[in-house]
Write a protein that holds these residues in place. Structure first.
Motif, PDB file in Angstrom:
ATOM      1  N   ALA A 196      -5.225 -11.825   2.140  1.00 32.72           N
ATOM      2  CA  ALA A 196      -4.377 -11.780   0.948  1.00 32.72           C
ATOM      3  C   ALA A 196      -4.267 -13.161   0.347  1.00 32.72           C
ATOM      4  O   ALA A 196      -4.104 -14.140   1.061  1.00 32.72           O
ATOM      5  CB  ALA A 196      -2.975 -11.276   1.298  1.00 32.72           C
ATOM      6  N   GLN A 197      -4.389 -13.231  -0.970  1.00 29.08           N
ATOM      7  CA  GLN A 197      -4.046 -14.483  -1.651  1.00 29.08           C
ATOM      8  C   GLN A 197      -2.725 -14.232  -2.390  1.00 29.08           C
ATOM      9  O   GLN A 197      -1.676 -14.317  -1.773  1.00 29.08           O
ATOM     10  CB  GLN A 197      -5.180 -14.951  -2.555  1.00 29.08           C
ATOM     11  CG  GLN A 197      -6.391 -15.432  -1.723  1.00 29.08           C
ATOM     12  CD  GLN A 197      -7.485 -16.053  -2.570  1.00 29.08           C
ATOM     13  OE1 GLN A 197      -7.232 -16.759  -3.529  1.00 29.08           O
ATOM     14  NE2 GLN A 197      -8.727 -15.807  -2.199  1.00 29.08           N
ATOM     15  N   CYS A 198      -2.787 -13.876  -3.676  1.00 28.11           N
ATOM     16  CA  CYS A 198      -1.508 -13.614  -4.339  1.00 28.11           C
ATOM     17  C   CYS A 198      -0.823 -12.403  -3.719  1.00 28.11           C
ATOM     18  O   CYS A 198       0.385 -12.299  -3.716  1.00 28.11           O
ATOM     19  CB  CYS A 198      -1.677 -13.436  -5.849  1.00 28.11           C
ATOM     20  SG  CYS A 198      -2.246 -11.807  -6.377  1.00 28.11           S
ATOM     21  N   GLY A 199      -1.620 -11.484  -3.204  1.00 27.03           N
ATOM     22  CA  GLY A 199      -1.050 -10.342  -2.507  1.00 27.03           C
ATOM     23  C   GLY A 199      -0.817  -9.111  -3.359  1.00 27.03           C
ATOM     24  O   GLY A 199      -0.353  -8.094  -2.859  1.00 27.03           O
ATOM     25  N   PHE A 200      -1.161  -9.171  -4.626  1.00 27.07           N
ATOM     26  CA  PHE A 200      -0.846  -8.042  -5.503  1.00 27.07           C
ATOM     27  C   PHE A 200      -1.758  -6.847  -5.240  1.00 27.07           C
ATOM     28  O   PHE A 200      -1.337  -5.713  -5.318  1.00 27.07           O
ATOM     29  CB  PHE A 200      -0.921  -8.465  -6.969  1.00 27.07           C
ATOM     30  CG  PHE A 200       0.057  -7.734  -7.840  1.00 27.07           C
ATOM     31  CD1 PHE A 200       1.414  -7.981  -7.729  1.00 27.07           C
ATOM     32  CD2 PHE A 200      -0.360  -6.798  -8.768  1.00 27.07           C
ATOM     33  CE1 PHE A 200       2.338  -7.307  -8.529  1.00 27.07           C
ATOM     34  CE2 PHE A 200       0.545  -6.114  -9.573  1.00 27.07           C
ATOM     35  CZ  PHE A 200       1.897  -6.371  -9.458  1.00 27.07           C
ATOM     36  N   CYS A 201      -3.010  -7.118  -4.930  1.00 26.36           N
ATOM     37  CA  CYS A 201      -3.943  -6.029  -4.634  1.00 26.36           C
ATOM     38  C   CYS A 201      -3.846  -5.613  -3.175  1.00 26.36           C
ATOM     39  O   CYS A 201      -4.439  -4.619  -2.773  1.00 26.36           O
ATOM     40  CB  CYS A 201      -5.381  -6.473  -4.920  1.00 26.36           C
ATOM     41  SG  CYS A 201      -5.972  -7.688  -3.708  1.00 26.36           S
ATOM     42  N   THR A 202      -3.150  -6.420  -2.376  1.00 28.91           N
ATOM     43  CA  THR A 202      -3.227  -6.298  -0.924  1.00 28.91           C
ATOM     44  C   THR A 202      -2.770  -4.952  -0.353  1.00 28.91           C
ATOM     45  O   THR A 202      -3.473  -4.373   0.477  1.00 28.91           O
ATOM     46  CB  THR A 202      -2.469  -7.475  -0.267  1.00 28.91           C
ATOM     47  OG1 THR A 202      -2.966  -8.690  -0.837  1.00 28.91           O
ATOM     48  CG2 THR A 202      -2.670  -7.493   1.228  1.00 28.91           C
ATOM     49  N   PRO A 203      -1.609  -4.423  -0.776  1.00 23.61           N
ATOM     50  CA  PRO A 203      -1.209  -3.128  -0.205  1.00 23.61           C
ATOM     51  C   PRO A 203      -2.285  -2.050  -0.412  1.00 23.61           C
ATOM     52  O   PRO A 203      -2.575  -1.274   0.507  1.00 23.61           O
ATOM     53  CB  PRO A 203       0.076  -2.793  -0.958  1.00 23.61           C
ATOM     54  CG  PRO A 203       0.642  -4.138  -1.332  1.00 23.61           C
ATOM     55  CD  PRO A 203      -0.576  -4.967  -1.675  1.00 23.61           C
ATOM     56  N   GLY A 204      -2.909  -2.038  -1.583  1.00 28.01           N
ATOM     57  CA  GLY A 204      -3.974  -1.065  -1.841  1.00 28.01           C
ATOM     58  C   GLY A 204      -5.182  -1.324  -0.965  1.00 28.01           C
ATOM     59  O   GLY A 204      -5.794  -0.394  -0.420  1.00 28.01           O
ATOM     60  N   MET A 205      -5.552  -2.590  -0.830  1.00 25.55           N
ATOM     61  CA  MET A 205      -6.683  -2.969   0.024  1.00 25.55           C
ATOM     62  C   MET A 205      -6.419  -2.560   1.481  1.00 25.55           C
ATOM     63  O   MET A 205      -7.301  -2.057   2.163  1.00 25.55           O
ATOM     64  CB  MET A 205      -6.885  -4.493  -0.009  1.00 25.55           C
ATOM     65  CG  MET A 205      -7.528  -5.013  -1.263  1.00 25.55           C
ATOM     66  SD  MET A 205      -9.316  -4.762  -1.235  1.00 25.55           S
ATOM     67  CE  MET A 205      -9.782  -5.769  -2.654  1.00 25.55           C
ATOM     68  N   VAL A 206      -5.198  -2.829   1.932  1.00 23.06           N
ATOM     69  CA  VAL A 206      -4.840  -2.532   3.325  1.00 23.06           C
ATOM     70  C   VAL A 206      -4.978  -1.025   3.584  1.00 23.06           C
ATOM     71  O   VAL A 206      -5.564  -0.606   4.587  1.00 23.06           O
ATOM     72  CB  VAL A 206      -3.406  -3.027   3.641  1.00 23.06           C
ATOM     73  CG1 VAL A 206      -2.871  -2.401   4.919  1.00 23.06           C
ATOM     74  CG2 VAL A 206      -3.387  -4.551   3.729  1.00 23.06           C
ATOM     75  N   VAL A 207      -4.481  -0.221   2.656  1.00 23.48           N
ATOM     76  CA  VAL A 207      -4.555   1.234   2.844  1.00 23.48           C
ATOM     77  C   VAL A 207      -6.022   1.685   2.842  1.00 23.48           C
ATOM     78  O   VAL A 207      -6.440   2.479   3.684  1.00 23.48           O
ATOM     79  CB  VAL A 207      -3.735   1.975   1.760  1.00 23.48           C
ATOM     80  CG1 VAL A 207      -3.981   3.482   1.830  1.00 23.48           C
ATOM     81  CG2 VAL A 207      -2.251   1.671   1.912  1.00 23.48           C
ATOM     82  N   ALA A 208      -6.810   1.144   1.921  1.00 19.85           N
ATOM     83  CA  ALA A 208      -8.225   1.536   1.852  1.00 19.85           C
ATOM     84  C   ALA A 208      -8.950   1.140   3.145  1.00 19.85           C
ATOM     85  O   ALA A 208      -9.769   1.902   3.660  1.00 19.85           O
ATOM     86  CB  ALA A 208      -8.889   0.878   0.640  1.00 19.85           C
ATOM     87  N   CYS A 209      -8.640  -0.031   3.657  1.00 23.92           N
ATOM     88  CA  CYS A 209      -9.275  -0.470   4.912  1.00 23.92           C
ATOM     89  C   CYS A 209      -8.793   0.355   6.103  1.00 23.92           C
ATOM     90  O   CYS A 209      -9.576   0.674   6.996  1.00 23.92           O
ATOM     91  CB  CYS A 209      -8.989  -1.951   5.173  1.00 23.92           C
ATOM     92  SG  CYS A 209      -9.832  -3.058   4.034  1.00 23.92           S
ATOM     93  N   ALA A 210      -7.506   0.682   6.100  1.00 25.49           N
ATOM     94  CA  ALA A 210      -6.972   1.479   7.210  1.00 25.49           C
ATOM     95  C   ALA A 210      -7.679   2.836   7.259  1.00 25.49           C
ATOM     96  O   ALA A 210      -7.991   3.364   8.329  1.00 25.49           O
ATOM     97  CB  ALA A 210      -5.463   1.668   7.052  1.00 25.49           C
ATOM     98  N   TYR A 211      -7.958   3.369   6.073  1.00 25.04           N
ATOM     99  CA  TYR A 211      -8.678   4.647   6.008  1.00 25.04           C
ATOM    100  C   TYR A 211     -10.085   4.479   6.577  1.00 25.04           C
ATOM    101  O   TYR A 211     -10.548   5.296   7.371  1.00 25.04           O
ATOM    102  CB  TYR A 211      -8.737   5.142   4.563  1.00 25.04           C
ATOM    103  CG  TYR A 211      -9.637   6.337   4.392  1.00 25.04           C
ATOM    104  CD1 TYR A 211      -9.235   7.601   4.835  1.00 25.04           C
ATOM    105  CD2 TYR A 211     -10.904   6.206   3.812  1.00 25.04           C
ATOM    106  CE1 TYR A 211     -10.067   8.700   4.695  1.00 25.04           C
ATOM    107  CE2 TYR A 211     -11.745   7.304   3.677  1.00 25.04           C
ATOM    108  CZ  TYR A 211     -11.326   8.550   4.123  1.00 25.04           C
ATOM    109  OH  TYR A 211     -12.155   9.628   3.995  1.00 25.04           O
ATOM    110  N   ALA A 212     -10.748   3.402   6.204  1.00 23.75           N
ATOM    111  CA  ALA A 212     -12.115   3.161   6.688  1.00 23.75           C
ATOM    112  C   ALA A 212     -12.129   3.002   8.206  1.00 23.75           C
ATOM    113  O   ALA A 212     -13.008   3.536   8.891  1.00 23.75           O
ATOM    114  CB  ALA A 212     -12.694   1.910   6.024  1.00 23.75           C
ATOM    115  N   VAL A 213     -11.143   2.294   8.722  1.00 18.84           N
ATOM    116  CA  VAL A 213     -11.069   2.090  10.169  1.00 18.84           C
ATOM    117  C   VAL A 213     -10.814   3.428  10.869  1.00 18.84           C
ATOM    118  O   VAL A 213     -11.442   3.754  11.878  1.00 18.84           O
ATOM    119  CB  VAL A 213      -9.964   1.057  10.521  1.00 18.84           C
ATOM    120  CG1 VAL A 213      -9.698   1.036  12.027  1.00 18.84           C
ATOM    121  CG2 VAL A 213     -10.365  -0.331  10.032  1.00 18.84           C
ATOM    122  N   ALA A 214      -9.921   4.242  10.298  1.00 23.43           N
ATOM    123  CA  ALA A 214      -9.622   5.537  10.898  1.00 23.43           C
ATOM    124  C   ALA A 214     -10.861   6.432  10.872  1.00 23.43           C
ATOM    125  O   ALA A 214     -11.148   7.161  11.816  1.00 23.43           O
ATOM    126  CB  ALA A 214      -8.464   6.204  10.158  1.00 23.43           C
TER     127      ALA A 214
END
Ligand code: FES
Ligand code: FES
Lengths: 203, 738
Positions: free
Chosen positions: A146-164
């Motif tokens: 995360a840098q500014c963090g604005f895209c981060t919650p969306g990125m985290v969810v997308a990555c969590a899905y990929a990991v799952a």
């Protein structure tokens, strides 16, 4: 996740018939007429005033009173005050509003709150908490995802899905595909990929 | 009182002893090779957890009791007079709290506000805005540089539509005419870059709330928290600055377009006063593209001359660009970095009926270096010389000389640079290229950082400046941690609030080198304060108490951990202040950097794929290498996006933007992100006690130039217009480029 994975009626398709000026009253008639035409087996017509919708958000049942045009994104942010998912483009182009709907990633700005009736919604806040981080969240912290963090919650969810979905063999290419719909203006992409792959390895 | 300090600065391989005069209260500068525990290491950002769990609160996330929403009707015309506005339906809607209209207003750019509404909910707001009818009397306009310069449309929103020579626009040195005459090798070409919108994911905007005592709190998405509340906002609130608290806890990107309060913030304030409710307004994405700021475009005609052995003697040129109807310049940094004995440059800023440009990450630089590096490639080709060798030959910077070698090694220049450009067999051709970058920012100003410690050892570090995502919070913690000998993660840093000591606006890569030294000094003052408490406890002079490896030591084998020392702090707490004073005379004002790119170009489709970028940068002494790598990644990614995708397209007839959405205005996504190798060369800058320089901007300067250079190497022709879209690549291949 490919665009075709995203289920449900789009907000735009819904608006096409109704027009935006719902509260002007003019929209009432066509909707009522539509209800008659379609009969009981047709689409359920709701609104334009507030209606009730019950959804399961991060494991808790929530009954909302929202106008039918309210998107899932708007409903999550207010009244539910889950402001992790962000409104950025509000039309399915950036991924900042990504949440899981019955375990599948969706752009919550393209899903109506009433469409989520009876379904399970998981937001970034529901994946883990500051005291108990999800593996992906921890990896984002460790790899500066995360840098500014604005895209981060969306990125985290997308990555969590990929990991799952892919488990510990998640490849960088798969992580890339899973986040291809998530824009980041600060340029976190390389660190997001690292974080996703590292999180998958952690299990 | 000042003292002289002599120490080693610069970079390994080109170090130099500096003797500087430092203020008595300043810490001793850390020399090159100083053994530091936390500074220069990888420290995860302190607010990472808040960001990854979605609990970090941005302005967009502020929800207050009874909060109302504001919005605007914007003009779809570049130039028009508002004939009439019918807002009666909107006014009659339940839930509409206030409406204002601007009948008679002269609109000078599409996106300009002509009416505004304040309503109790987003839904009511949307309905009310949609119900407002506006009639315009459309006037002639010019929205592009070329249109604006045509005599028959010589209409301008400003007095003159060409400010050639204004604000750094004209520049002359040496003897350009004679040098052009005598140049053995001379190349001349025109380069163009498009308007790029900032496209921060969080839009501009604020939430304004006025409490019962009449004090205002403003949550703002700004790069300048401490300076945010200025003239118009204060007049709207009818309050002095001291009664307006501004908060920017987190902000979703600025890149140069978010400084002081703007018209929409003033609108929030006016509505908050009028309705007695907190009011929120963040711009729509469309408005963000239209009026949220942009990097001016450029047309750059350059002539580069030199000798047959590859030494530059002269650069001459003329440029044109538009900064809309704003006052900002549209110049290009196309004569910098390299040794150019003679220069003649005339730069025109052309006024058009479009919203104003704004500072955008390294203003003037990415476009300037794209053109200059293009001219250098053409020059090297004409002279029959290796383009990297030509660059190195004309590069006066000792650090960049080292960086060129590192970059060439990493990209495999010898192996991968095509001796004959475009010589690959088959439709997909590869090549490598390189470009230089520069910046100059050693920090400035006279800022202070406050620090408190309580008896439990809880350290709070405070400054009003904001963390844009650059990692300011973490950086302050690291600088304090180094002096106190405790891990940065244990330090609580508070930023982005006018309740803390004022901090600089984040422009010009100034925040880190401006605040870092103040934070270091706050840590030093805290250490002295703890030593003083221990001195009393141990009945010794505080000067005899030292801190080594996180343990305080005194005469007679006395020892105390940090925690034990803090135990001596009274309930009233301990508070110190660290201050940055003037800069010293440093090693080199110029921050050096260079990038190398490897690309594959499909000559049948015109699609360019950037496969790898090697980015070699200096930012003085790095404080947090992890955040620094993120900064460089960000600079490179925005640079690729500028080079290949981004272009604000205006309909010349309507004067409106035709691509104000993220599916039509492309910014680089994950799928196109290449491998980025970041190499950070530590240079002790000597300008301050840490030796820091700024890094945000230099990282984006060389990218477009390096990619264009690689494309040239791959296909054998230059693509001289950004973005290098498939159509432009094909046109260049077919010789159809202007
Ligand atoms: S806000 Fe939903 S995709 Fe952009
Ligand atoms: S971290 Fe700023 S937009 Fe992604």
């Amino acid at each position: 996740m490919s665009k075709s994975d995203r289920r449900g009626v789009t907000r735009r398709a819904l608006f096409k018939g109704a027009g935006l000026a719902a509260a002007s009253g003019a929209v009432l008639k066509p909707l009522e007429a539509l209800a008659k035409e379609e009969g009981a087996s047709g689409p359920r017509v709701q609104g334009p005033g507030a209606v009730k919708a019950t959804l399961e958000v991060n494991g808790a049942k929530q009954t909302l009173e929202v106008e039918p045009r309210t998107t899932l994104l708007q409903a999550l942010r207010l009244p539910l005050d889950l402001t992790g998912a962000k409104p950025v483009c509000d039309r399915g182009q950036c991924g900042a509003c990504t949440v899981l709907l019955d375990g599948e990633p969706v752009y919550s700005c393209t899903v109506l709150a009433v469409e989520a009736e009876g379904r399970k919604v998981t937001t970034c806040e529901g994946l883990g908490t500051p005291e108990n981080l999800h593996a992906v969240q921890q990896a984002f912290v460790d790899h500066d995802g995360a840098q500014c963090g604005f895209c981060t919650p969306g990125m985290v969810v997308a990555c969590a899905y990929a990991v799952a979905k892919h488990g510990k063999d998640l490849t960088e290419a798969q992580a890339r595909e899973a986040t291809a719909g998530n824009l980041c203006r600060c340029g976190t992409y390389p660190h997001v990929l690292k974080a996703a792959v590292a999180a998958a390895k952690e299990g | 009182m000042a003292r002289k300090v002599t120490y080693l600065a610069g970079i390994e391989g080109a170090e130099r002893e500096l003797t500087v005069e430092v203020h008595d209260l300043d810490a001793d500068p850390w020399p090159l090779g100083a053994k530091l525990k936390y500074v220069g290491t990888e420290v995860p950002r302190l607010d990472g957890v808040a960001k990854v769990t979605g609990v970090a609160q941005f302005t967009q996330d502020v929800n207050l009791d009874k909060m109302a929403y504001a919005g605007e009707v914007i003009a779809p015309h570049a130039h028009a007079v508002v004939k009439s506005i019918d807002a009666s339906a909107a006014r009659a809607m339940p839930g509409v709290l206030a409406v204002r209209t601007s009948e008679g207003k002269r609109v000078t750019y599409a996106g300009s506000s002509v009416a505004a509404v304040c309503a109790t909910s987003r839904e009511v707001l949307a309905d009310a805005l949609a119900a407002i009818r506006v009639e315009y009397d459309v006037q002639p306009h010019a929205v592009t540089v070329e249109e604006a310069l045509k005599d028959e449309v010589r209409v301008s929103p400003r007095r003159s539509n060409d400010t050639a020579g204004g604000r750094g626009g004209a520049m002359r040195r040496g003897n350009p005419d004679a040098a052009l005459e005598s140049a053995e090798v001379k190349v001349e070409a025109e380069y163009r870059t498009a308007i790029q919108t900032h496209s921060a994911l969080e839009p501009h905007g604020s939430v304004v709330s006025i409490d019962k005592e009449g004090n205002a709190t403003v949550w703002a998405s700004t790069q300048a928290t401490s300076g945010f509340a200025g003239g118009r906002l204060l007049r709207a609130l009818e309050l002095p600055r001291g009664r307006v608290r501004v908060i920017t806890e987190h902000m979703g990107g600025g890149f140069g377009a978010k400084f002081g309060a703007q018209s929409w913030d003033v609108l929030c304030a006016e509505f908050a006063k009028e309705t007695g409710r907190p009011v929120k307004y963040l711009l729509t994405r469309r408005s963000e593209h239209l009026v949220g700021g942009n990097r001016p475009d450029s047309i750059q005609k350059l002539t580069l001359g030199g000798t047959k052995d590859g030494t530059f003697t002269v650069l001459a040129g003329e440029t044109w660009g538009t900064s809309g109807n704003g006052r900002g310049g549209a110049g290009c940094a196309n004569f910098m970095g390299y040794t150019l004995p003679s220069v003649r440059m005339l730069q025109h800023t052309v006024s058009t009926f479009t919203a104003r440009g704004a500072a955008f990450r390294a203003p003037r630089h990415p476009q300037g270096f794209f053109a200059l590096e293009g001219a250098i490639d053409a020059f090297a080709a004409k002279a029959g010389l290796d383009p990297l060798a030509v660059r190195m030959k004309n590069d006066p910077h000792p650090v960049r000389q080292i960086q060129w070698k590192i970059g060439a090694e990493r990209i495999g220049w010898k192996r991968n640079h095509r001796k004959v450009a475009g010589s690959d067999k088959g439709p997909v051709k590869r090549g490598v290229g390189c470009a230089a970058g520069r910046w100059s920012q050693a920090g400035r100003g006279n800022w202070s950082v406050d620090l408190t410690i309580d008896s439990s050892g809880h350290v709070i570090v405070m400054n009003g400046a904001q963390d844009l995502g650059t990692g300011t919070r973490t950086l302050l913690a690291i600088c304090v941690a180094e002096e106190l000998g405790i891990p940065p993660a244990t330090i609580d840093v508070r930023v982005g609030d006018t309740r803390y000591p004022p901090g600089p606006g984040s422009g010009g890569s100034t925040t880190a080198p401006s605040l870092g030294p103040a934070a270091r000094e706050a840590g030093l003052r805290a250490r002295e304060a703890l030593a003083a408490l221990l001195g009393v406890e141990w009945k010794t002079d505080s000067e005899k108490v030292t801190l080594e490896d996180g343990v305080f030591k005194g005469p007679g084998g006395k020892k105390a951990t940090f925690q034990e020392a803090c135990g001596l702090i009274p309930d009233e707490g301990l508070r110190v202040r660290g201050t940055r004073r003037r800069n010293y005379d440093g090693y080199n004002r110029e921050t050096a950097g260079c990038q190398f790119a490897e690309v594959a170009v499909d000559t049948e489709t015109g699609v360019i794929t950037v496969e790898r970028v090697v980015a070699v940068h200096d930012a003085g002494r790095l404080v947090n290498t992890m955040a620094s790598r993120s900064q460089v990644n960000g600079g490179v990614i925005q640079g690729i996006s500028f080079a290949l995708y981004e272009e604000r397209q205006l309909d010349e007839n309507l004067g409106d933007m035709v691509n104000p959405t993220f599916d039509t205005y492309k910014i680089m996504g994950m799928a196109d992100c290449p491998q980025i190798d970041v190499v950070l060369t530590t240079v002790v800058s000597g300008f301050n006690s840490i030796g820091m320089m700024g890094l945000g901007e230099p990282a984006t300067v060389p990218t477009a130039g390096a990619i264009a250079s690689a494309v040239y190497n791959a296909i054998g022709v230059q693509v001289r217009q950004l973005p290098m879209t498939p159509a432009r690549v094909l046109a260049a291949l077919e010789g159809r480029q202007q």
